[in-house]
Design a protein around this motif. Structure first.
Motif, mmCIF file in Angstrom:
data_model
loop_
_atom_site.group_PDB
_atom_site.id
_atom_site.type_symbol
_atom_site.label_atom_id
_atom_site.label_comp_id
_atom_site.label_asym_id
_atom_site.label_seq_id
_atom_site.Cartn_x
_atom_site.Cartn_y
_atom_site.Cartn_z
ATOM 1 N N PRO A 281 0.816 -1.226 0.000
ATOM 2 C CA PRO A 281 0.000 0.000 0.000
ATOM 3 C C PRO A 281 0.851 1.277 0.000
ATOM 4 O O PRO A 281 0.290 2.390 0.098
ATOM 5 N N CYS A 282 2.159 1.140 -0.082
ATOM 6 C CA CYS A 282 3.035 2.323 -0.005
ATOM 7 C C CYS A 282 2.725 3.292 -1.152
ATOM 8 O O CYS A 282 2.642 2.888 -2.317
ATOM 9 N N GLU A 283 2.565 4.532 -0.818
ATOM 10 C CA GLU A 283 2.276 5.551 -1.816
ATOM 11 C C GLU A 283 3.489 5.858 -2.677
ATOM 12 O O GLU A 283 3.357 6.141 -3.866
ATOM 13 N N SER A 284 4.678 5.770 -2.093
ATOM 14 C CA SER A 284 5.887 6.132 -2.830
ATOM 15 C C SER A 284 6.829 4.949 -3.001
ATOM 16 O O SER A 284 6.803 4.274 -4.031
ATOM 17 N N PHE A 293 7.639 -5.168 5.347
ATOM 18 C CA PHE A 293 8.095 -4.065 4.500
ATOM 19 C C PHE A 293 7.950 -2.756 5.284
ATOM 20 O O PHE A 293 7.294 -2.701 6.338
ATOM 21 N N SER A 294 8.539 -1.720 4.746
ATOM 22 C CA SER A 294 8.367 -0.369 5.288
ATOM 23 C C SER A 294 8.269 0.593 4.116
ATOM 24 O O SER A 294 8.848 0.360 3.048
ATOM 25 N N CYS A 295 7.508 1.634 4.325
ATOM 26 C CA CYS A 295 7.309 2.633 3.275
ATOM 27 C C CYS A 295 8.242 3.828 3.490
ATOM 28 O O CYS A 295 8.531 4.217 4.628
ATOM 29 N N LYS A 296 8.687 4.376 2.398
ATOM 30 C CA LYS A 296 9.509 5.581 2.442
ATOM 31 C C LYS A 296 8.991 6.566 1.415
ATOM 32 O O LYS A 296 8.306 6.193 0.458
ATOM 33 N N CYS A 297 9.363 7.829 1.623
ATOM 34 C CA CYS A 297 8.907 8.894 0.729
ATOM 35 C C CYS A 297 10.100 9.550 0.039
ATOM 36 O O CYS A 297 11.244 9.477 0.510
ATOM 37 N N LEU A 298 9.801 10.210 -1.070
ATOM 38 C CA LEU A 298 10.829 10.945 -1.788
ATOM 39 C C LEU A 298 11.211 12.203 -1.027
ATOM 40 O O LEU A 298 10.523 12.624 -0.083
ATOM 41 N N ASP A 299 12.325 12.793 -1.447
ATOM 42 C CA ASP A 299 12.763 14.044 -0.825
ATOM 43 C C ASP A 299 11.682 15.107 -1.003
ATOM 44 O O ASP A 299 11.079 15.250 -2.072
#
Length: 553
Positions: A281-284, A293-299
């Motif tokens: 479900p990660c947006e980025s 898992f883990s979600c991360k975002c862009l700068d």
């Protein structure tokens, strides 16, 4: 948060009497220097080693700094001041309306909305002020003189981290980290080691006790040791340390690989399922982990509270453009500069209009603007302040006679037989050579002769006395007057050559000299009358004698 603090405490270096304490997080490394220095020297030391003074832009950084300071318990750190990278530059003013009160971080970004002041900083526009913290104050910010001495912390940011090498058989590993000049001691241990760390590995179980080198490098966004070798020749030892498959390579030891559907993690031995990120479900960005898992975002974005969505960071709320306009964009921003400024490398810088020949004569640049001025003898045009018009000074009549206007000035002229004085304005008569008048001896002689011919009265009769020895008398009188006049003229010449006499002094001396000359002339005339005349018998005495004889006879 607790996981980060536990990691910080576990990776803090135990160094005995070491005056530099080291710690690393998954994002950066910190060094605590227990040697007091001035702010400028502390900042320079951090920069020379590849970092900057530590920052405290949010609560997370505060907790990390607190854990590092608390771990240095063998030193008297509780009441000691520690420099952080926050300062008020010289010629900048304290601004109580800002979160940072006009102060700026020494590393990018220089501004932030977070603040933790103990009290309002000193109000000043001329003095450079620097910020320190202490455990006794709960890490609240206190400003002070940058010339004071305090402990300091440096922060080093790296592209990534590697886990320490785990030897499968007895051996030694010596780490050379990028932010230290000396390698870590054998008893020093960090839970994470930064990108670029060089590991010198010596396997004591080998026949020749060979030493080889492994480096923490980036391999397709995964950081690990290259080449991988962990001091083991025992094929039965936990599959050579690999989670899945183990392969021996020529001259490079062993290499681990994972089964299909899994990927090799940063430690180069563990495997995590790739399927964890499928349909995530990660947006980025999705990062697989051994347990999920883990979600991360862009700068430019932050992870939302749901840990899957990303929220745009509004940099304009951090006053990142200062007094200029700011336009937020998804993941970024741009500054809208005021007139007189231009955008350079994302920041608004003053435009020096004076280098663009905006003014006809003088130009004075100011922040965001400029002003023109005219030279002496000119005035600004009423229609255009950038242009200068000549002033006609002759209108005000500055000259005594004629006036001629010139560009930026004027010139005076005089009428006939007059010349311009030194002041350039007044007119004085043209100098004419004066004829020197020398007293004539003939006039003096005539004067004396006339006086000698004056009748002398005695009683009822007037007797004309003959002039006696007149020639000698005139000569003596002339000599006396010539000597007097010569002395007088010599006195005037001497006094005139020594100093310029004022009009009053000349008048006083003239009166004095005339008075003395009159007295001398009177005395000369008196002597001349007495010496040049004699009395002649008139016959009266003989008549008296004759009459007396007749009576007696």
């Amino acid at each position: 948060m607790m996981l980060v603090l536990i990691l910080m405490l576990s990776c803090f270096v135990c160094g005995g009497t070491d005056r530099v304490k080291k710690a690393c997080t998954p994002e950066a490394c910190l060094t605590l220097h227990l040697e007091k220095k001035r702010f400028a020297n502390a900042s320079e030391d951090c920069i020379n080693n590849g970092g900057n003074l530590v920052t405290m832009r949010n609560e997370n950084e505060l907790q990390i700094i607190k854990s590092v300071l608390s771990a240095a318990g063998e030193y008297d750190i509780l009441n000691s001041k520690v420099w952080i990278g926050l300062e008020l530059q010289k010629r900048k003013c304290t601004d109580v309306t800002e979160e940072l009160k006009g102060f700026r971080w020494t590393s990018e970004p220089t501004n932030s909305r977070y603040s933790n002041w103990k009290k309002t900083p000193l109000s000043t526009c001329t003095e450079k002020r620097c910020v320190s913290i202490s455990l006794a104050d709960g890490l609240q910010w206190s400003d002070g003189s940058c010339r004071d001495r305090a402990f300091y912390m440096c922060k080093f940011i790296f592209k990534g981290m590697c886990k320490p090498i785990e030897l499968k058989e007895p051996g030694d590993v010596k780490y050379n980290v990028p932010f230290l000049l000396k390698p870590l001691r054998p008893n020093e241990r960090l839970a994470m080691l930064p990108h670029g760390t060089v590991a010198e590995i010596k396997c004591s179980g080998s026949e020749d006790a060979e030493t080889f080198v492994s480096i923490c490098l980036n391999n397709n966004s995964l950081f690990g040791w290259t080449p991988e070798r962990f001091c083991t020749q025992n094929q039965s030892y936990k599959n050579m340390g690999c989670d899945h498959n183990c392969f021996e390579t020529a001259g490079a030891g062993v290499r681990c690989e994972c089964c299909e559907g899994y990927y090799l993690m940063d430690d180069k031995v563990s495997c995590a399922p790739r399927i964890n990120c499928e349909n995530s479900p990660c947006e980025s960005k999705c990062v697989p982990t051994p347990t999920g898992f883990s979600c991360k975002c862009l700068d430019g974005f932050n992870l939302a509270e749901d840990k899957v969505s990303c929220i745009d960071i509004d940099e304009c709320q951090q006053h990142i453009c200062g007094e200029h306009g700011c336009q937020n964009t998804p993941g970024s921003y741009f500054c809208e500069c005021k007139p007189g400024f231009r955008l350079v490398a994302g920041k608004c810088e003053d435009v020096d209009e004076c280098t663009e020949d905006r003014c006809q004569q003088g130009c004075l640049n100011s922040e965001g603007s400029f002003s023109c001025y005219c030279h002496a003898g000119y005035s600004s045009s009423s229609n255009d302040s950038k242009k200068c018009i000549d002033i006609n000074e002759c209108v005000s009549g500055p000259c005594e006679d004629d006036c001629q206007n010139t560009l930026g000035s004027f010139k005076c002229h005089c009428r006939e037989n007059f010349i311009l004085a030194k002041n350039g304005i007044s007119c004085i008569p043209y100098p004419v050579e004066k004829t020197q008048i020398t007293p004539s001896t003939d006039h003096r002689g005539a004067f004396i002769t006339k006086m000698s011919q004056s009748p002398v009265t005695s009683g009822p009769s007037t007797i004309n006395t003959p002039l006696l020895n007149m020639t000698n008398t005139k000569a003596d009188s002339s000599k006396r007057k010539e000597r007097f006049l010569g002395s007088f003229l010599m006195l005037v010449c001497v006094l005139g050559s020594v100093i310029p006499l004022t009009v009053i002094t000349v008048l006083i001396m003239s009166v004095f000299v005339i008075h003395r000359w009159n007295r001398s002339r009177k005395a000369a005339l008196k002597n001349a009358n007495a010496d040049n005349y004699c009395w002649v018998s008139s016959g009266i005495d003989n008549e008296h004698k004759k009459n007396n004889s007749q009576l007696n006879g």
